[in-house]
Every structure is written in structure tokens, then in C-alpha cells.
Design a protein around this motif. Structure first.
Motif, PDB file in Angstrom:
ATOM      1  N   ARG A   4      13.539   4.804   6.093  1.00 10.43           N
ATOM      2  CA  ARG A   4      14.435   4.682   7.253  1.00 10.43           C
ATOM      3  C   ARG A   4      13.887   5.476   8.444  1.00 10.43           C
ATOM      4  NH1 ARG A   4      18.955   7.034   9.712  1.00 10.43           N
ATOM      5  NH2 ARG A   4      20.437   5.494  10.491  1.00 10.43           N
ATOM      6  N   ARG A   7      10.804   3.707   9.810  1.00  6.91           N
ATOM      7  CA  ARG A   7      11.192   2.484  10.528  1.00  6.91           C
ATOM      8  C   ARG A   7      11.782   2.824  11.901  1.00  6.91           C
ATOM      9  NH1 ARG A   7      15.967   0.483  11.144  1.00  6.91           N
ATOM     10  NH2 ARG A   7      16.958   1.541   9.407  1.00  6.91           N
ATOM     11  N   GLN A  14      16.192  -2.998  10.794  1.00  8.19           N
ATOM     12  CA  GLN A  14      16.047  -3.512   9.430  1.00  8.19           C
ATOM     13  C   GLN A  14      15.719  -5.001   9.463  1.00  8.19           C
ATOM     14  OE1 GLN A  14      19.579  -2.660   7.117  1.00  8.19           O
ATOM     15  NE2 GLN A  14      18.817  -0.640   6.530  1.00  8.19           N
ATOM     16  N   LEU A  17      12.081  -5.511  10.531  1.00  3.63           N
ATOM     17  CA  LEU A  17      11.171  -5.138   9.438  1.00  3.63           C
ATOM     18  C   LEU A  17      11.182  -6.213   8.365  1.00  3.63           C
ATOM     19  CD1 LEU A  17       9.232  -3.311   7.942  1.00  3.63           C
ATOM     20  CD2 LEU A  17      11.201  -1.980   7.138  1.00  3.63           C
ATOM     21  N   VAL A  28      15.612  -4.642   2.476  1.00  2.00           N
ATOM     22  CA  VAL A  28      15.270  -3.427   3.226  1.00  2.00           C
ATOM     23  C   VAL A  28      16.377  -2.395   3.043  1.00  2.00           C
ATOM     24  CG1 VAL A  28      14.848  -2.440   5.512  1.00  2.00           C
ATOM     25  CG2 VAL A  28      13.864  -4.670   4.923  1.00  2.00           C
ATOM     26  N   GLU A  32      16.076   1.347   1.362  1.00  2.00           N
ATOM     27  CA  GLU A  32      16.429   2.540   2.129  1.00  2.00           C
ATOM     28  C   GLU A  32      17.541   3.349   1.464  1.00  2.00           C
ATOM     29  OE1 GLU A  32      15.193   1.211   6.654  1.00  2.00           O
ATOM     30  OE2 GLU A  32      17.291   1.617   6.226  1.00  2.00           O
ATOM     31  N   VAL A  46       6.161  -4.192   2.800  1.00  2.00           N
ATOM     32  CA  VAL A  46       6.785  -3.265   3.735  1.00  2.00           C
ATOM     33  C   VAL A  46       5.759  -2.310   4.324  1.00  2.00           C
ATOM     34  CG1 VAL A  46       8.435  -1.345   3.916  1.00  2.00           C
ATOM     35  CG2 VAL A  46       9.092  -3.436   2.727  1.00  2.00           C
ATOM     36  N   LEU A  50       4.618  -2.071   8.323  1.00  2.00           N
ATOM     37  CA  LEU A  50       4.741  -0.835   9.094  1.00  2.00           C
ATOM     38  C   LEU A  50       3.380  -0.232   9.458  1.00  2.00           C
ATOM     39  CD1 LEU A  50       7.721   0.839   7.206  1.00  2.00           C
ATOM     40  CD2 LEU A  50       7.757  -0.133   9.524  1.00  2.00           C
TER      41      LEU A  50
END
Length: 66
Positions: A4, A7, A14, A17, A28, A32, A46, A50
Motif C-alpha cells: 500500500r 503504491r 488500487q 495497479l 490488490v 494489501e 504486481v 510497480l
């Protein structure tokens, strides 16, 4: 770093992502909140979305026992 936090530091929602990673927003959220352990495939998607390694995300470190 927690997923979290990572992100949010990248100013990604969310939903955004989830779209980048090719997973659902619910997935997601589950990762989290640590309500469902992510699969290796999800962790890879993921982290790639990122732009970080698996070991940069605390929830993934725990899962792969590093």
C-alpha cells in the motif's frame, strides 16, 4: 515497504495497479489487507507493474520466506 505504501508513493490507485498488473482491484485489496496470500504469478505481475523486485514488497518477502 508495504504494498500500500509503495503504491501510494507512486501515486497509483488500487484500480490503476490492478489494470497495470492484469489482476482485479479486489485482488490488490486482498494482498494489501493480507486477507488472502498472493500467488507467485500475482506477486510477479504486481512487482513488474510497480517496477520493483519481489523482495521490495514486504508482503511478498513474507510469502517467499526471504
Amino acid at each position: 515497504m508495504k504494498l500500500r505504501q509503495l503504491r501510494i508513493s507512486q501515486r497509483i490507485t488500487q484500480s490503476a495497479l490492478a489494470e497495470l498488473a492484469g489482476i482485479t482491484q479486489v485482488t490488490v485489496s486482498h494482498v494489501e489487507c493480507n486477507t488472502h496470500p498472493p500467488t507467485l504469478e500475482t506477486m510477479l505481475k504486481v512487482s513488474k507493474a510497480l517496477g520493483v523486485g519481489l523482495t521490495d514488497i514486504d508482503e511478498f518477502k513474507q510469502r517467499i520466506a526471504i
